[in-house]
Design an enzyme around this catalytic site. Structure first.
Site, PDB file in Angstrom:
ATOM      1  N   TYR A   7       0.815  -1.217   0.000  1.00  0.00           N
ATOM      2  CA  TYR A   7       0.000   0.000   0.000  1.00  0.00           C
ATOM      3  C   TYR A   7       0.853   1.275   0.000  1.00  0.00           C
ATOM      4  O   TYR A   7       1.885   1.349   0.667  1.00  0.00           O
ATOM      5  CB  TYR A   7      -0.852   0.055   1.268  1.00  0.00           C
ATOM      6  CG  TYR A   7      -2.171  -0.680   1.251  1.00  0.00           C
ATOM      7  CD1 TYR A   7      -2.829  -1.027   0.083  1.00  0.00           C
ATOM      8  CD2 TYR A   7      -2.786  -1.003   2.455  1.00  0.00           C
ATOM      9  CE1 TYR A   7      -4.045  -1.682   0.109  1.00  0.00           C
ATOM     10  CE2 TYR A   7      -4.010  -1.657   2.490  1.00  0.00           C
ATOM     11  CZ  TYR A   7      -4.636  -1.998   1.317  1.00  0.00           C
ATOM     12  OH  TYR A   7      -5.837  -2.642   1.351  1.00  0.00           O
ATOM     13  N   GLU A   8       0.347   2.287  -0.700  1.00  0.00           N
ATOM     14  CA  GLU A   8       0.898   3.655  -0.655  1.00  0.00           C
ATOM     15  C   GLU A   8       2.389   3.724  -0.931  1.00  0.00           C
ATOM     16  O   GLU A   8       3.122   4.485  -0.322  1.00  0.00           O
ATOM     17  CB  GLU A   8       0.602   4.314   0.708  1.00  0.00           C
ATOM     18  CG  GLU A   8      -0.839   4.260   1.111  1.00  0.00           C
ATOM     19  CD  GLU A   8      -1.785   4.749   0.023  1.00  0.00           C
ATOM     20  OE1 GLU A   8      -1.413   5.643  -0.739  1.00  0.00           O
ATOM     21  OE2 GLU A   8      -2.904   4.212  -0.067  1.00  0.00           O
ATOM     22  N   GLY A   9       2.840   2.924  -1.891  1.00  0.00           N
ATOM     23  CA  GLY A   9       4.261   2.841  -2.197  1.00  0.00           C
ATOM     24  C   GLY A   9       4.863   1.686  -1.425  1.00  0.00           C
ATOM     25  O   GLY A   9       4.798   1.651  -0.188  1.00  0.00           O
TER      26      GLY A   9
END
Length: 563
Positions: free
Chosen positions: A421-423
């Site tokens: 998630y999110e990078g």
């Protein structure tokens, strides 16, 4: 034993280890008194323990379903979400003028920690809304704020973010979704997005999508991307959900875990949208939402680790193999290490939140720089901790851990995606040694100086532990100086172990603070000894790997790797 929110530990950390007092002393957050903090943690814990936690297996065994174009949530989720919304928990740190509590982000992080441990699949819905609120607060027009923020903060509407496309994952600039002006200030958004968590729901009256898209004259890459608010239902003259917009859920992903959280493939088919901020400013606005999410995703890992630890602890006390297995040395080693890791990761995340709050309240660039430095560490270490602790939880259970009915495996399946998630955590590490070191390491050195000063002060009370922390911080300082002198490829090659080493040193720092606060012989001093003597030494091996650079990796050709 069912899940119990770690209220006492959160209070202790915010009082003695990562004090909230400086935040409460600012004019902006003067209402975050000790009494308020206690009330927030206590009431949130009741919701987590009594309402959310009992539904965690429902989400796993009875996943969200797509029926006739509408997502139907897992049994009990809708009713539980209504209690989350009615309690004001979505808007805990949102602006008061739009209906939020206006409390520090640190309080939202503490509550999200507990909610993640109770039921991560459900908690993801309000978490995404909180990120959208943050983005709109900083980037949207007054008109959009006045229409959307009260509905999002109340939990009446929910929010999502739509970045990823089949051909554009981490390379966001490769997106193909387009936005064409309609001539009346609105835009027609067309394209497909994937991996959209809670992209639809029967729990709220409207689902508000923030969508990255390119204008007809938008430049290639990320510089030509704009951001649009595209609601499921178009608001009518009274601001209520009106006619359906031209968008739909194509399908739900079949996932390893988090079955109660619907991950949607979204299709926008000339859907009406409103631009947020200005043309080609989409990435700046989206990064605001992503930065909010990065810290919160780290906290998701910590919450899951807490739940997995509690389940493993109870099993170890109940399971008898000649004697309760908690009396066996290796099981005791696992449990002690699990608890020590959770404390360290939780402290780092709260330290990051406090730095964000202090930056907002004071405008001091040093606090802002510290928050930026800690964000990738909190995200990567928090999620790594979630994976490691939940994996160890299965091991504590032995063969029963591999049996789904015990529930131990669900924690690992649910948490695994948080490292993506999110990078991904690799991207977080590259951010740390790249963008976050563009100041020549100033923020890192300032933080390490604080670690060393605290360690010096602790030598009288706990000399062995304090000396180990001081030496680790000094070694990390030397390696940081070396890292800054390398080219970016070599930095990137060693970024993951470097971040792990940094997290290890910070974890030891906060354990030492806790031990000094409680005194020699205390529970926290014993736990600090486990972390500092058994886990901290791993930082040296990590730094040795970090200094190897990229050459050895590329000495192996693709053909070599394929042989």
């Amino acid at each position: 034993m069912s899940y119990r929110s770690p209220v006492a530990e959160l209070r202790f950390i915010l009082d003695k280890v990562v004090p909230l007092a400086p935040v409460s002393a600012t004019e902006k957050f003067a209402e975050a008194t000790g009494e308020t903090v206690d009330a927030i943690l206590t009431e949130a814990a009741k919701l987590c323990d009594e309402v959310m936690a009992p539904l965690i297996r429902n989400g796993d065994l009875h996943p969200a379903k797509l029926e006739n174009g509408v997502v139907r949530s897992s049994p009990g989720f809708k009713e539980a979400y209504e209690q989350i919304a009615e309690g004001g928990w979505v808007g805990i740190s949102s602006p008061v003028e739009y209906g939020g509590m206006g409390l520090p982000l640190t309080m939202a992080i503490a509550v999200n920690d507990m909610m993640s441990g109770a039921n991560l699949a459900l908690q993801l819905n309000p978490l995404l809304t909180q990120g959208q609120i943050d983005a709109l607060e900083h980037h949207a027009s007054d008109e959009i704020k006045e229409l959307y923020l009260p509905k999002l903060i109340s939990g009446e509407w929910s929010g999502t973010m739509n970045l990823t496309e089949p051909q554009a994952g981490s390379d966001v600039g490769a997106l193909r979704t387009k936005a064409e002006p309609n001539g009346d200030g609105t835009y027609s958004v067309t394209g497909q997005k994937i991996f959209i968590s809670w992209g639809d729901s029967d729990m709220t009256k409207n689902v508000c999508h923030l969508v990255l898209a390119r204008l007809p004259d938008g430049a290639p890459g990320t510089k030509g991307i704009s951001l649009f608010m595209v609601p499921k239902y178009l608001p009518d003259a009274n601001g209520e959900p009106g006619v359906a917009n031209s968008l739909k859920v194509v399908s739900l992903e079949h996932k390893m875990g988090l079955h109660g959280s619907p991950t949607c493939v979204m299709s926008f088919e000339g859907a009406k949208g409103w631009m947020v901020d200005g043309p080609n400013k989409g990435m700046a606005a989206m990064f605001t939402m992503m930065n909010n999410a990065r810290l919160n995703v780290g906290v998701e890992g910590i919450g899951i680790a807490e739940g997995a630890y509690q389940k493993a602890l109870q099993y170890a006390q109940d399971r008898v193999q000649f004697k309760p297995i908690i009396e066996h040395a290796d099981v005791r080693r696992m449990l002690a290490s699990m608890k020590a890791e959770v404390f360290a990761a939780r402290s780092i995340a709260l330290a990051c939140a406090v730095a964000i709050d202090m930056g907002h309240a004071t405008g001091d660039e040093a606090w802002t720089a510290r928050a930026a430095l800690l964000t990738p560490i909190a995200k990567a270490y928090g999620t790594d901790t979630g994976m490691w602790v939940s994996d160890q939880g299965i091991q504590v259970h032995g063969g029963m851990g591999f049996i789904e009915e015990t529930g131990a495996a669900q924690y690992f399946r649910d948490v695994r995606v948080t490292a993506i998630y999110e990078g991904t955590n690799g991207i977080q590490s590259m951010d740390l040694v790249g963008r976050k070191m563009m100041d020549g390491g100033k923020a890192a050195f300032r933080l390490l100086q604080e670690v060393e000063e605290d360690a010096k002060a602790g030598r009288e009370a706990l000399p062995d532990l304090a000396d180990a922390v001081w030496q680790a911080a000094e070694t990390l300082r030397e390696h940081t100086e070396w890292m800054i002198g390398q080219d970016m490829q070599d930095r990137f090659a060693g970024s993951v172990p470097y971040l792990k080493a940094f997290a290890r040193v910070l974890g030891a720092h906060f354990h030492l603070r806790a031990a000094i606060a409680e005194g020699a012989g205390s529970r926290h001093a014993k736990l600090a000894a486990v972390y500092i003597r058994r886990l901290l030494p791993q930082f040296a091996a990590a730094l040795a790997e970090a200094r190897e650079g990229a050459e050895g990796l590329y000495a192996l050709s693709v053909e070599d790797l394929s042989a």
